[in-house]
Design a protein around this motif. Structure first.
Motif, mmCIF file in Angstrom:
data_model
loop_
_atom_site.group_PDB
_atom_site.id
_atom_site.type_symbol
_atom_site.label_atom_id
_atom_site.label_comp_id
_atom_site.label_asym_id
_atom_site.label_seq_id
_atom_site.Cartn_x
_atom_site.Cartn_y
_atom_site.Cartn_z
ATOM 1 N N GLN A 505 -41.668 -36.090 -29.548
ATOM 2 C CA GLN A 505 -42.840 -36.240 -30.537
ATOM 3 C C GLN A 505 -43.198 -37.633 -30.783
ATOM 4 O O GLN A 505 -42.667 -38.129 -31.855
ATOM 5 C CB GLN A 505 -42.602 -35.407 -31.729
ATOM 6 C CG GLN A 505 -43.622 -35.378 -32.695
ATOM 7 C CD GLN A 505 -43.958 -34.185 -33.566
ATOM 8 O OE1 GLN A 505 -42.806 -33.704 -33.822
ATOM 9 N NE2 GLN A 505 -45.041 -33.992 -34.171
ATOM 10 N N THR A 510 -48.805 -35.526 -31.051
ATOM 11 C CA THR A 510 -48.332 -35.157 -29.724
ATOM 12 C C THR A 510 -46.834 -34.606 -30.046
ATOM 13 O O THR A 510 -46.249 -35.006 -30.412
ATOM 14 C CB THR A 510 -48.257 -36.317 -28.892
ATOM 15 O OG1 THR A 510 -49.525 -37.058 -28.821
ATOM 16 C CG2 THR A 510 -47.923 -35.919 -27.560
ATOM 17 N N TYR A 548 -51.300 -32.154 -27.855
ATOM 18 C CA TYR A 548 -51.795 -33.221 -28.012
ATOM 19 C C TYR A 548 -53.237 -33.408 -28.394
ATOM 20 O O TYR A 548 -53.991 -32.645 -28.258
ATOM 21 C CB TYR A 548 -51.785 -33.945 -26.694
ATOM 22 C CG TYR A 548 -52.120 -33.144 -25.424
ATOM 23 C CD1 TYR A 548 -53.780 -33.476 -25.050
ATOM 24 C CD2 TYR A 548 -51.327 -32.430 -24.719
ATOM 25 C CE1 TYR A 548 -53.965 -32.690 -23.646
ATOM 26 C CE2 TYR A 548 -51.853 -31.354 -23.787
ATOM 27 C CZ TYR A 548 -53.148 -31.670 -23.180
ATOM 28 O OH TYR A 548 -53.679 -31.026 -22.282
ATOM 29 N N SER A 555 -58.282 -31.482 -29.839
ATOM 30 C CA SER A 555 -56.973 -31.254 -29.425
ATOM 31 C C SER A 555 -56.708 -30.279 -28.363
ATOM 32 O O SER A 555 -57.640 -29.259 -28.102
ATOM 33 C CB SER A 555 -55.845 -30.863 -30.684
ATOM 34 O OG SER A 555 -56.580 -29.692 -31.128
#
Length: 681
Positions: A505, A510, A548, A555
């Motif tokens: 991460q 993300t 992401y 997204s």
């Protein structure tokens, strides 16, 4: 007096998160799914697990009054983080903002983002005035109105060859109201009619409009009365051996924080699942500092199949589906009255806690199951009584917990475990369990491989290692034994399960992870003789996932998951490829999915979480060969009115019909539409 830099930090945080500490903050529970439910491959009610967290989200915990058990029940914090939050509050005084948690080094930005929607700060002004005045002025309230239906016709509604088998319409109708304030009160009701059920008013036949009606009223922290609930509620004490209601996940979830159960006590029941709860009165009273008594009295009507002979009536089976669509299901509705009585004595001093539980269930007619080779030690009779003793002890970064229970005139059960942070980067969980084949706890929900807390022993070790703030490794190993026969496993046996998960991460926006899992246990298969033969079945899973964000309004989520199942010299396979797109623009939120799946058999079905309307959760299993799509729209019509519209479709390429029996659809596709409105007062 708090340090000046903290005050400046709080002021900056408040200015940048306006509205995030207000009532009914919407939150993406899918992010929580990836953290708490790394395995989405089990036949358990994920929607019930989600709903418990969603209820906390709609009624967040007061950070200035939260106990260790309340923080632990969120399954987002390890023991060290919980200890540091409580120590900080004791040393510095009440929190001024949720985002003051940033001042605690153990609370990293990712954890804070996950935790912040589930906790709040209540000012003294919000806690003043009479109870009635606080109820009428509370902003944390909502009314939900929801309807959904499958567009294609099912056989159960067919009129061509006489009356249909289903008595009602194919519409599923749901309504819920709740007004609540953390650590103060909660009032609400839930109404539901399943597809195929009648909307019927007949008090003589125990019908009151909707097929399912639920309500509760709760008051908290009223002098010596710590908690009192009237209506529908759950009870969670000890490690769940006897009273394991509420949000209990256990194995297959987050590898550390979900292993220990918390003493959350009595909580309102707001689910649409029509079993597994108490209906009556429960109260918790503080006798002296650290010493509390908890008591429950409940009477629930349960569905079941009854039979009558010269000796009287018996109940051959209890139904938990909650469905009353056909004449048979309706005749089984509320067939037996179940009465429950319980008492818990709890003593807590510093880091030491000990308690004792007594629970008794009585049935108006005896339960007499149809005997099979594996169910000979299941509960039968008119009454069931269990007693237990539990113990919790925290020392520095180590948390010990355990519970030992006994069913009167039957078997025993025990759970012993420990959680620890060996270093700042390494967390460890250890647990031993042993449930004898005749241990019969009707409301038990402790960690287990079986669906019930019975006929099992095992050793669990879970671990999590943070390589740095961006890279994490986690996993567990569970070795278990079944001393008696099981459903589809007609021999004493043993098995194992392990999982390893790597997560990366780099930012809050993300998340990438790779996860592998293996499970091995026996299953019956057809041999050359009439006797049951058993053989080990081995299932392996692989998940690859990427979440992401390109911006605050756009997204994506990409996932591939694969499985194999080896049994009786045959290996079958399955996979699913999923692409999600989520888009936000002013008052409109748009979510969609396109998924391809191909499975050889039911053993390789692919479970995948799907976004749904608020407080509704969808965990379908993708099985066969086909395509799955859905589109979810949310629109803020007014600052107090939100609307949702969801359409989903499954298209198969290897079959001409879907389902069986009354649920049969004579087509290779199925479409479902759902609409919901949320109104705040």
């Amino acid at each position: 007096m708090k340090y000046p830099f903290i005050i400046a930090l709080v002021a900056f945080s408040i200015n940048n998160v306006v509205g995030q500490e207000g009532p009914l903050r919407d939150y993406d529970l899918e992010k929580l799914a990836e953290r708490i439910f790394p395995i989405q491959d089990l036949d358990i009610d994920y929607s019930q697990l989600y709903e418990n967290l969603a209820q906390i989200l709609s009624n967040p915990i007061d950070l200035n009054k939260a106990t260790a058990d309340q923080l632990r029940s969120l399954y987002l914090l390890n023991e060290n983080q919980i200890s540091q939050i409580l120590s900080y509050r004791a040393a510095q005084g009440n929190f001024l903002s949720v985002y003051e948690l940033q001042a605690i080094p153990e609370i990293d930005p990712v954890t804070l983002e996950m935790l912040s929607p589930f906790v709040t700060i209540r000012s003294q002004d919000q806690q003043s005035g009479s109870l009635l005045d606080r109820i009428l002025k509370e902003e944390n309230n909502y009314l939900l109105l929801r309807t959904s239906r499958t567009i294609e016709s099912k056989v159960g509604y067919n009129h061509h060859n006489g009356p249909p088998n289903y008595e009602g319409s194919p519409d599923k109708i749901y309504s819920r109201f709740r007004v609540a304030r953390a650590s103060d009160f909660s009032i609400g009701f839930t109404l539901e009619k399943d597809a195929g059920e009648q909307f019927k008013w007949s008090p003589a036949n125990k019908y009151h409009g909707f097929d399912y009606n639920s309500f509760h009223t709760q008051a908290i922290n009223k002098g010596k009365v710590e908690n009192v609930v009237l209506g529908d509620y759950q009870a969670q004490f000890g490690q769940g051996l006897i009273l394991g209601g509420g949000f209990g996940i256990g194995k297959g979830a987050e590898t550390i924080t979900t292993i220990r159960r918390s003493n959350t006590g009595f909580t309102p029941y707001t689910s649409i699942n029509e079993t597994g709860f108490f209906r009556g009165l429960a109260a918790s009273v503080s006798l002296t500092k650290g010493l509390s008594v908890h008591a429950l009295v409940a009477r629930n009507w349960r569905d079941g199949s009854t039979s009558t002979d010269s000796t009287g009536s018996t109940l051959s089976a209890i139904s938990s589906s909650g469905l009353h669509r056909t004449s048979t299901e309706i005749s089984n509705r509320k067939a037996v009255l179940e009465s429950n009585y319980g008492m818990v004595i709890n003593l807590k001093k510093n880091n030491f806690e000990i308690g004792s539980i007594v629970h008794r269930a009585e049935f108006s007619i005896p339960i007499s199951k149809n005997t099979t080779p594996y169910n000979q030690f299941y509960f039968q009779g008119r009454d069931n009584t269990n007693v237990s003793v539990y113990l919790n002890y925290n020392i520095q970064n180590v948390s010990f917990f355990g519970e030992a229970a006994q069913t009167f005139n039957q078997g025993k059960g025990i759970v012993i475990g420990a959680l620890t942070s060996l270093t700042k980067s390494l967390d460890l969980a250890l647990l031993y369990r042993n449930y004898e084949k005749d241990f019969q706890a009707l409301y038990g929900n402790a960690l287990s491989e079986n669906s019930t807390v019975q006929n099992e022993s095992g050793y669990y070790i879970g671990w999590k290692y943070a390589l740095d703030q961006q890279h994490t490794l986690a996993g567990y190993t569970d070795i278990f034994q079944f001393p008696w026969l099981r459903y589809r496993g007609y021999a004493p046996s043993n098995g194992h399960e392990w999982l390893v998960r790597y997560a990366y991460q780099p930012t809050k926006e993300t998340l990438l992870y790779l996860q592998v899992r293996e499970e091995s246990k026996i299953r019956n298969h057809a041999g050359e003789s009439n006797l049951y033969q058993t053989e080990n079945g081995r299932k392996r899973n692989l998940w690859i996932n990427a979440d992401y964000e390109l911006s605050k309004w756009l997204s994506f989520k990409s996932r591939a998951q694969f499985s194999t199942y080896a049994f009786n010299s045959t290996v079958t396979k399955g996979f699913a490829l999923i692409q999600d797109v989520n888009f936000k623009f002013k008052k409109l939120t748009f979510s969609s999915r396109y998924a391809l799946f191909d499975t050889d058999d039911y053993d390789n079905r692919q479970y995948v979480y799907e976004r749904d309307v608020w407080l509704a959760f969808t965990f379908p299993s993708y099985n066969g060969v086909g395509i799955r799509n859905y589109v979810l729209l949310q629109y803020a019509l007014h600052k107090k009115v939100d609307l949702w519209l969801r359409w989903s479709r499954t298209k198969y390429v290897n079959r001409e019909s879907i389902g069986s029996g009354n649920e049969l659809i004579d087509a290779d596709h199925a479409n479902e539409v759902r609409f919901q409105a949320r109104i705040r007062f």
